[in-house]
Motif scaffolding. Sequence first.
Motif, PDB file in Angstrom:
ATOM      1  N   ARG A 186       0.845  -1.184   0.000  1.00  0.00           N
ATOM      2  CA  ARG A 186       0.000   0.000   0.000  1.00  0.00           C
ATOM      3  C   ARG A 186       0.890   1.247   0.000  1.00  0.00           C
ATOM      4  O   ARG A 186       2.029   1.200   0.464  1.00  0.00           O
ATOM      5  N   LEU A 187       0.380   2.338  -0.516  1.00  0.00           N
ATOM      6  CA  LEU A 187       1.102   3.608  -0.451  1.00  0.00           C
ATOM      7  C   LEU A 187       1.108   4.107   0.986  1.00  0.00           C
ATOM      8  O   LEU A 187       0.153   3.897   1.744  1.00  0.00           O
ATOM      9  N   GLU A 188       2.183   4.780   1.356  1.00  0.00           N
ATOM     10  CA  GLU A 188       2.295   5.361   2.696  1.00  0.00           C
ATOM     11  C   GLU A 188       1.636   6.737   2.722  1.00  0.00           C
ATOM     12  O   GLU A 188       1.421   7.373   1.680  1.00  0.00           O
ATOM     13  N   TYR A 189       1.342   7.179   3.907  1.00  0.00           N
ATOM     14  CA  TYR A 189       0.660   8.453   4.135  1.00  0.00           C
ATOM     15  C   TYR A 189       1.308   9.587   3.348  1.00  0.00           C
ATOM     16  O   TYR A 189       0.628  10.345   2.657  1.00  0.00           O
ATOM     17  N   HIS A 190       2.625   9.695   3.436  1.00  0.00           N
ATOM     18  CA  HIS A 190       3.325  10.810   2.785  1.00  0.00           C
ATOM     19  C   HIS A 190       3.251  10.737   1.260  1.00  0.00           C
ATOM     20  O   HIS A 190       3.484  11.738   0.586  1.00  0.00           O
ATOM     21  N   GLN A 191       2.918   9.568   0.712  1.00  0.00           N
ATOM     22  CA  GLN A 191       2.790   9.430  -0.733  1.00  0.00           C
ATOM     23  C   GLN A 191       1.418   9.864  -1.236  1.00  0.00           C
ATOM     24  O   GLN A 191       1.228  10.032  -2.433  1.00  0.00           O
ATOM     25  N   VAL A 192       0.492  10.022  -0.318  1.00  0.00           N
ATOM     26  CA  VAL A 192      -0.906  10.249  -0.698  1.00  0.00           C
ATOM     27  C   VAL A 192      -1.398  11.621  -0.255  1.00  0.00           C
ATOM     28  O   VAL A 192      -2.154  12.287  -0.966  1.00  0.00           O
ATOM     29  N   VAL A 193      -0.986  12.038   0.932  1.00  0.00           N
ATOM     30  CA  VAL A 193      -1.568  13.223   1.550  1.00  0.00           C
ATOM     31  C   VAL A 193      -0.687  14.433   1.309  1.00  0.00           C
ATOM     32  O   VAL A 193       0.524  14.405   1.566  1.00  0.00           O
ATOM     33  N   THR A 194      -1.288  15.500   0.805  1.00  0.00           N
ATOM     34  CA  THR A 194      -0.623  16.775   0.609  1.00  0.00           C
ATOM     35  C   THR A 194      -1.376  17.854   1.374  1.00  0.00           C
ATOM     36  O   THR A 194      -2.607  17.885   1.342  1.00  0.00           O
ATOM     37  N   THR A 195      -0.661  18.698   2.065  1.00  0.00           N
ATOM     38  CA  THR A 195      -1.275  19.819   2.765  1.00  0.00           C
ATOM     39  C   THR A 195      -0.990  21.086   1.977  1.00  0.00           C
ATOM     40  O   THR A 195       0.146  21.338   1.590  1.00  0.00           O
ATOM     41  N   VAL A 196      -2.030  21.879   1.751  1.00  0.00           N
ATOM     42  CA  VAL A 196      -1.841  23.148   1.020  1.00  0.00           C
ATOM     43  C   VAL A 196      -2.277  24.317   1.874  1.00  0.00           C
ATOM     44  O   VAL A 196      -2.997  24.172   2.840  1.00  0.00           O
TER      45      VAL A 196
END
Length: 196
Positions: A186-196
């Motif tokens: 599975r993809l890790e959190y940092h690979q999926v979630v972006t904060t803007v």
Amino acid sequence: MSLVLDPAAQDLLFREARTANTFTDEPVTDEQVQAIYDLVKYGPTAFNQSPLRITLVRSAEARERLVQHMAEGNQPKTAAAPLVAILSADNEFHEELPQLFPHFPQAKDAFFSERPVREGAAAMNASLQAAYFIIGVRAAGLAAGPMTGLDFEGVRKEFLDDDHTPLMVVNIGKPGPDAWFPRSPRLEYHQVVTTV
């Protein structure tokens, strides 16, 4: 921060749950399916449109007709599962909106009078409901084997009508021997979630 949901329930619904490839012959009852639906019907959809429709394939004759439309690798699983559900999107869901969205019954005509708009909305929201359905199957202590390897048009013609679009077939039951393939990454959190 920890989750509120009990860790055993987290495992049941997500961490330990996987697509089942074999099943025991223990039947899945109508009461179990009713309980699953009575839970997952509360999942949100846009305008509460609830376009998912479920066709339960129980008879040997219907099962044989369905298996012919499954991809070769999926045929044995569908032939052997205790219960198979065809999940489809009702493209005429808007007819139910006066009941389902009573505070704005005009939504039926204001937003969904055109068939292409309905088809897009139905596909998106019924797919969302299909995910709830899979989680509901797991919550019932059963395993789900969702599959999209099938002849969609063949399934539509065989089991549905022009107002319903098949989304997937789900094999349902208690997992049998060697039911699980190894868990894929599975993809890790940092690979999926972006904060803007």
